[in-house]
Design a protein around this motif. Sequence first.
Motif, PDB file in Angstrom:
ATOM      1  N   TRP B  49       0.832  -1.198   0.000  1.00 35.51           N
ATOM      2  CA  TRP B  49       0.000   0.000   0.000  1.00 35.51           C
ATOM      3  C   TRP B  49       0.868   1.249   0.000  1.00 35.51           C
ATOM      4  N   LYS B  50       1.941   1.172   0.716  1.00 36.65           N
ATOM      5  CA  LYS B  50       2.853   2.319   0.744  1.00 36.65           C
ATOM      6  C   LYS B  50       3.389   2.582  -0.664  1.00 36.65           C
ATOM      7  N   TYR B  51       3.703   1.507  -1.329  1.00 40.27           N
ATOM      8  CA  TYR B  51       4.200   1.638  -2.704  1.00 40.27           C
ATOM      9  C   TYR B  51       3.170   2.340  -3.577  1.00 40.27           C
ATOM     10  N   ILE B  52       1.929   1.895  -3.482  1.00 38.14           N
ATOM     11  CA  ILE B  52       0.873   2.500  -4.300  1.00 38.14           C
ATOM     12  C   ILE B  52       0.655   3.953  -3.915  1.00 38.14           C
ATOM     13  N   VAL B 303     -18.836   2.489 -10.515  1.00 36.89           N
ATOM     14  CA  VAL B 303     -19.153   3.411  -9.418  1.00 36.89           C
ATOM     15  C   VAL B 303     -18.618   4.792  -9.750  1.00 36.89           C
ATOM     16  N   PHE B 304     -17.425   4.811 -10.295  1.00 34.10           N
ATOM     17  CA  PHE B 304     -16.821   6.105 -10.636  1.00 34.10           C
ATOM     18  C   PHE B 304     -17.620   6.812 -11.725  1.00 34.10           C
ATOM     19  N   LEU B 305     -17.874   6.111 -12.801  1.00 34.50           N
ATOM     20  CA  LEU B 305     -18.474   6.777 -13.957  1.00 34.50           C
ATOM     21  C   LEU B 305     -19.944   7.092 -13.756  1.00 34.50           C
ATOM     22  N   PHE B 306     -20.633   6.201 -13.062  1.00 28.03           N
ATOM     23  CA  PHE B 306     -22.072   6.403 -12.962  1.00 28.03           C
ATOM     24  C   PHE B 306     -22.458   7.266 -11.772  1.00 28.03           C
ATOM     25  N   TYR B 307     -21.642   7.219 -10.729  1.00 29.98           N
ATOM     26  CA  TYR B 307     -22.098   7.898  -9.532  1.00 29.98           C
ATOM     27  C   TYR B 307     -21.372   9.203  -9.243  1.00 29.98           C
ATOM     28  N   ASP B 308     -20.090   9.141  -9.049  1.00 30.41           N
ATOM     29  CA  ASP B 308     -19.552  10.350  -8.428  1.00 30.41           C
ATOM     30  C   ASP B 308     -18.310  10.966  -9.071  1.00 30.41           C
ATOM     31  N   PHE B 309     -17.670  10.341 -10.014  1.00 22.85           N
ATOM     32  CA  PHE B 309     -16.489  10.960 -10.622  1.00 22.85           C
ATOM     33  C   PHE B 309     -15.387  11.271  -9.623  1.00 22.85           C
ATOM     34  N   SER B 310     -15.339  10.523  -8.564  1.00 28.00           N
ATOM     35  CA  SER B 310     -14.382  10.912  -7.532  1.00 28.00           C
ATOM     36  C   SER B 310     -13.198   9.961  -7.524  1.00 28.00           C
ATOM     37  N   VAL B 311     -12.030  10.504  -7.821  1.00 24.86           N
ATOM     38  CA  VAL B 311     -10.834   9.665  -7.865  1.00 24.86           C
ATOM     39  C   VAL B 311     -10.451   9.214  -6.465  1.00 24.86           C
ATOM     40  N   THR B 312     -10.619  10.111  -5.511  1.00 24.91           N
ATOM     41  CA  THR B 312     -10.307   9.730  -4.137  1.00 24.91           C
ATOM     42  C   THR B 312     -11.159   8.542  -3.721  1.00 24.91           C
ATOM     43  N   GLY B 313     -12.444   8.618  -4.077  1.00 28.82           N
ATOM     44  CA  GLY B 313     -13.336   7.524  -3.739  1.00 28.82           C
ATOM     45  C   GLY B 313     -12.878   6.226  -4.387  1.00 28.82           C
ATOM     46  N   LEU B 314     -12.456   6.329  -5.624  1.00 28.68           N
ATOM     47  CA  LEU B 314     -11.999   5.145  -6.344  1.00 28.68           C
ATOM     48  C   LEU B 314     -10.795   4.524  -5.649  1.00 28.68           C
ATOM     49  N   VAL B 315      -9.850   5.384  -5.308  1.00 27.00           N
ATOM     50  CA  VAL B 315      -8.640   4.869  -4.679  1.00 27.00           C
ATOM     51  C   VAL B 315      -8.973   4.244  -3.334  1.00 27.00           C
ATOM     52  N   GLN B 316      -9.889   4.888  -2.621  1.00 26.99           N
ATOM     53  CA  GLN B 316     -10.262   4.330  -1.321  1.00 26.99           C
ATOM     54  C   GLN B 316     -10.922   2.978  -1.490  1.00 26.99           C
ATOM     55  N   SER B 317     -11.768   2.843  -2.503  1.00 27.43           N
ATOM     56  CA  SER B 317     -12.412   1.532  -2.647  1.00 27.43           C
ATOM     57  C   SER B 317     -11.414   0.487  -3.107  1.00 27.43           C
ATOM     58  N   ILE B 318     -10.434   0.900  -3.885  1.00 33.80           N
ATOM     59  CA  ILE B 318      -9.392  -0.072  -4.248  1.00 33.80           C
ATOM     60  C   ILE B 318      -8.631  -0.488  -2.999  1.00 33.80           C
ATOM     61  N   LYS B 319      -8.421   0.487  -2.132  1.00 36.69           N
ATOM     62  CA  LYS B 319      -7.722   0.166  -0.893  1.00 36.69           C
ATOM     63  C   LYS B 319      -8.543  -0.830  -0.080  1.00 36.69           C
ATOM     64  N   TYR B 320      -9.837  -0.600  -0.082  1.00 38.19           N
ATOM     65  CA  TYR B 320     -10.682  -1.517   0.677  1.00 38.19           C
ATOM     66  C   TYR B 320     -10.583  -2.932   0.106  1.00 38.19           C
ATOM     67  N   CYS B 321     -10.639  -3.007  -1.220  1.00 35.96           N
ATOM     68  CA  CYS B 321     -10.506  -4.317  -1.857  1.00 35.96           C
ATOM     69  C   CYS B 321      -9.196  -4.971  -1.455  1.00 35.96           C
ATOM     70  N   MET B 322      -8.195  -4.160  -1.411  1.00 38.45           N
ATOM     71  CA  MET B 322      -6.871  -4.677  -1.096  1.00 38.45           C
ATOM     72  C   MET B 322      -6.849  -5.221   0.326  1.00 38.45           C
ATOM     73  N   MET B 323      -7.435  -4.479   1.236  1.00 40.73           N
ATOM     74  CA  MET B 323      -7.467  -4.955   2.618  1.00 40.73           C
ATOM     75  C   MET B 323      -8.232  -6.260   2.690  1.00 40.73           C
ATOM     76  N   ASP B 324      -9.352  -6.303   1.995  1.00 39.81           N
ATOM     77  CA  ASP B 324     -10.154  -7.513   2.002  1.00 39.81           C
ATOM     78  C   ASP B 324      -9.367  -8.683   1.438  1.00 39.81           C
ATOM     79  N   HIS B 325      -8.590  -8.374   0.425  1.00 38.32           N
ATOM     80  CA  HIS B 325      -7.815  -9.411  -0.253  1.00 38.32           C
ATOM     81  C   HIS B 325      -6.737  -9.980   0.665  1.00 38.32           C
ATOM     82  N   TYR B 326      -6.085  -9.087   1.371  1.00 35.16           N
ATOM     83  CA  TYR B 326      -4.935  -9.526   2.152  1.00 35.16           C
ATOM     84  C   TYR B 326      -5.306 -10.085   3.503  1.00 35.16           C
ATOM     85  N   TYR B 327      -6.452  -9.639   4.027  1.00 38.21           N
ATOM     86  CA  TYR B 327      -6.688  -9.839   5.448  1.00 38.21           C
ATOM     87  C   TYR B 327      -6.590 -11.299   5.862  1.00 38.21           C
TER      88      TYR B 327
END
Lengths: 461, 724
Positions: B49-52, B303-327
């Motif tokens: 995550w630090k790398y990303i 989610v990005f294109l249809f709902y909010d256009f928010s890059v921060t939101g996108l990155v956060q959800s990717i982070k969530y996926c990542m946590m879910d993946h690793y946990y």
Amino acid sequence: MEELYKKVPCRESQLNDLLNLLGDYDEPLPYSLFLSGSMATGKSLCIESVLKYLGYKHVIVDCIECYSPKLMYESILTELGSDLEIKSDTMLDLTNALNRIGNSAVRYEPMVVVFDRAERLRTMDQSVMCAFLRLRELCNLNICTIFITHLVYDNFYFKMGVREPIKIFFPNYNKDELFKIIFLHHKSFVRHVQSNHDIDIEIKEELEKPELFANFLNAFLSVFYRPCRDLIELQNMARVNFVKYCEPIIKCEIQAQDLSKLWRHISPILKTSLELLYLRISASKSSNPSPGKENAEHESQCYNFEHTLKDELTSTKTFAQSFELPYYAKFLLIAAYLASYNPPKEDKRLFMKNHGKQRKRLQQVKAKAKISEKLNTQLGPKVFTLDRLLAIFYAILEEKIGLTSNLLAQIATLVELKLIAGSKEIDLDVSKYKCIVGYDFISAVAQTVGFNVRKYLYDFI
Amino acid sequence: MESTVSVSKGVFLFSKGLNKKHSQKKSNPNLFDNIFKKEPWYVTYKRNWKYIENKLTELHCKTYSMLLNDMVNYINSFYFNNETDECGSIIPSATLLTGVNQPDHVSQFTALISKIRQEVTSHIAMVNSQDAPTLKHLVENTVWQLIHGYEALDDIESKDSQDNNEIKKIKKSQCTLKVLLKWYNSKYITVSPKKKKCIRMKRSLVIIIPDFESFNCNVLQDFVMIISSYVPALPIVFVFGVATAVSALHKSLPYHVSSKLLIKVFHSHSSPVYMNQVLEDIFLTHTSPFHLSGKAFELLTDVFLFYDFSVTGLVQSIKYCMMDHYYGDNMKALCCERENIEETVRNLSTDDLESIRQLLSFRPFLEAQLDCQTRINLFEDDDFFREVLCTEINKLHDYMYTFYVCVRLLSVLVTDLPKNVLGKSVREIYTKCAVECVTGTQGFKECMQLLNFQSQMKLVENIKQALKIINAALQVVSPVKPLRSTPTKNNLNNIQLSNDIGEKFVKTIRVHLLMFSRQIENANTETCILTDNIEKGDDNSENIPGNRYKLKEKLLKATRVDKIQSEFEMVRSRFVSYLEEMFNKGLQPPHTQIFHEIFFFSDVASVKKHIVGSPRGALHTALSNPIHYLQCSCCLLASSESVVDTLPDVCLAYKLHRECGKHINLFDWLQAFAAVLRPEDDDDQRQQDTNIHIRFTRAVAELQFLGFIKSSKRKTDHVMRLTW
């Protein structure tokens, strides 16, 4: 005296009036003066320079700045020289404090309180302006209040009788006067041009000739005098356009003496900049652009931008296209529009697939014909509830999506962007919304998602 | 976290001193670290995550640096080269068009502020609309920030000015512009004209209004007017953040206000473009330590294109996926650099190896092994399995490398084809490729057909573009090369090493592409001559007058003649067929690969609930089917409509209220409620039972609290339904 007239050009009669009224040092001042006239007619400048010339003790209060009377009172007191930290919440405190000043100071020293943008006093408490109109009665001082506003005196209403102030009207400058005043700033205009370009000495001399500037001003005023009398705005536009006027001379394309050619060069420019009047968008390039390719790119962008801006302002359609909304937000906005401009009774007929036939009664037909001149779309938006918005949204959206938090957040976003009016909190019970964009905007948005708005508008069925 | 004595769940507010709060904040990350410090998956997750994150900030800086520089230059250009001429009371202002993705604005403005702080001035005030409902608040906030923002920096800079302490005591309610003026004059003009230089004397004051639209128009108008009257004395610059378009500015400011401003417009990047950049440069590369499967990726971009256009939101959800993946999954520690694979594999425990053996993708691999002994070894011999794992992971790395290169190649070749069958951007093509084998789809075939009609110029250009990509990809990987050769040395003869993926494969692609580009370029002239000849022949024959039949025959002939391919066409068709073959090899979807579960996150269903939350849906399930959350055996329902007396009271009331119309008679409702709870009693008995009354009242109150009903004044014994 001469200096004063020079500083405030073309206002001789008003200056004379003011000087006569405020008079000599040992005479009593008038109760109050009321200066009116539209923007940029030199009201504040006149009074300020007169007061400075006379050397009276004075305060200038900007009424916008004083959002509460307390601030106003305190700023008056601090300026009039009570050195203590005074708290003055009410008019009574103010008069008391003023009396204290009067006791300590030289008797009959003239004092002047100027209220700039006095139209704001109307929104304050009724008594404030009344009291200021007769401030001299209330406190034992040789004090005069002056109100400066762009409204005429008749626009001020008072419940009780007041002592009417002496009114002085500042008419608009006429064309010759405008010419004269702008011409006074000739030097600064030339400097402005020179600061933007580096110029040979010969051409510099050419530019500094007053004839050139006079010619430019004539041309400029012939175009701009009709739509705009605001001196400040005119000055600003002249500054922008004078640079453009001088450009061909600097580049040695047109001789400075060739007036007709210069006129032909500047007239289209003036016409286009007429459209940007009052907008104050500076299209000036950055003074030291970075070298190389980026520079060229930047300039072309700049150029394009000017065009799009003009379009954007002239039509809402391009306004709608100038920014991108997420897909569902577009549909939400369309749904909001439909909810605002359709009567709720007709929802069933418009959005349901099998709504049954509507029997046309003669009465209905008549009723519809009667109000045909008052179409819903022209009557302005009606209020709708969140439930209705969501119902219409799901009706016009073909795919099935869940009612997610992201979707609800979009409503708040639209409110925040001022496309829908209403409360930001999503509350099932009380929230009422209104769509505040026009038909052009919606049809442009609908076009991008391939949706026919007219099909769902009651007016067009 | 401190525990409370309260039994009920809820949010508790602890009043604490400021210092204590700080210590808590510090200890919080430690808590995580302490628990998971030794877990390999946590270490890997943290590192990755630090790398990303680093990559993200790098990209962020790169994309915004030009815009920020422009803005800072603009702000600097006023008041620094002062003494030009009196502009009267005109406030210079920069308008930043930020786009509608509001969650991202925060990072934009913080970047802007830090930049301004470094290069222009430390006096910055940023006032959000929620902080300034009235003019009073707006002015007070602004002035307070302008005055005190300096001190925050001044503490580090210099402590020479002790008189600051006096000013520090300014109360917020005393902050007016007069105070500001006094403060500014004392600070910069009268105090030390000799000590400080001219430039330092005139520090401009920057006022940032990040969300222009949500401000009350009147407040802003007044504010602008006030500021304009102070501009001759105070060097103030405005920065407006406008989300929609410039005309919003002019709509909310009438001309007598807007004429006080000098507006320069800056455009920030549109967020879809930025999102593409983020995805392409960071997540859709073979160096990314975390990969999303096609489905998951599609969900996030939707989610990005249809709902909010928010890059921060996108990155956060990717982070969530990542946590879910690793946990809690130690095999995910294998998501590491190539160099470290061997070591990580060595560190895996037997249990971890066992869980890897359980992976679904392991089975086809196992079945492919013909030798019985290897099969048994794979299961029983951990060391042998470790070795296999090593090679397979390396192979997976190779695969990913070629996969992403191929995706990029395909996107280059396909972007300017008409109709956009496969999509335009890399991300769209990635989704297509990752979901299924793209070479088998109709869209891919169409694209190849269209490529078969492309002109020479275009083709050469495309190939050059493609070569650029390949070269870039090779450059990235070449330093790794010597290290890579080590694991292949192991003597694993029975497991066939497919040499055709990875770097070698890409190199062959490069060779082929080079060859094709040269051939196509050279084919240029010859084709022209060839076609010319044919045309000439046609001309000759046409000169001879003949009957209709002859003409028809001639035309037929002409079509046949055309079918003889020119050299360019031949090369082109060869090129296309090569492409088909190549992509067929390189674009196998990830889920066909062995051990893909380790790198590719595909558990969409579980994440979806968290990323795209649906509060109403959850509430509905909770109330109509409480077993879903309570997991109890008593509330087992036959269908979603049926009612049982063991249900919680709220659920019961909810279910009954769903059967009613807009207005609900409370008495009827109570009757129904009681009938469910006491089916055996008769009406009179039920009515006398206060216990039921109380339970019912409470249930209704809870429903009202949840927003399903409200009491109406028109009919006092009725309540209104609010949802449908």
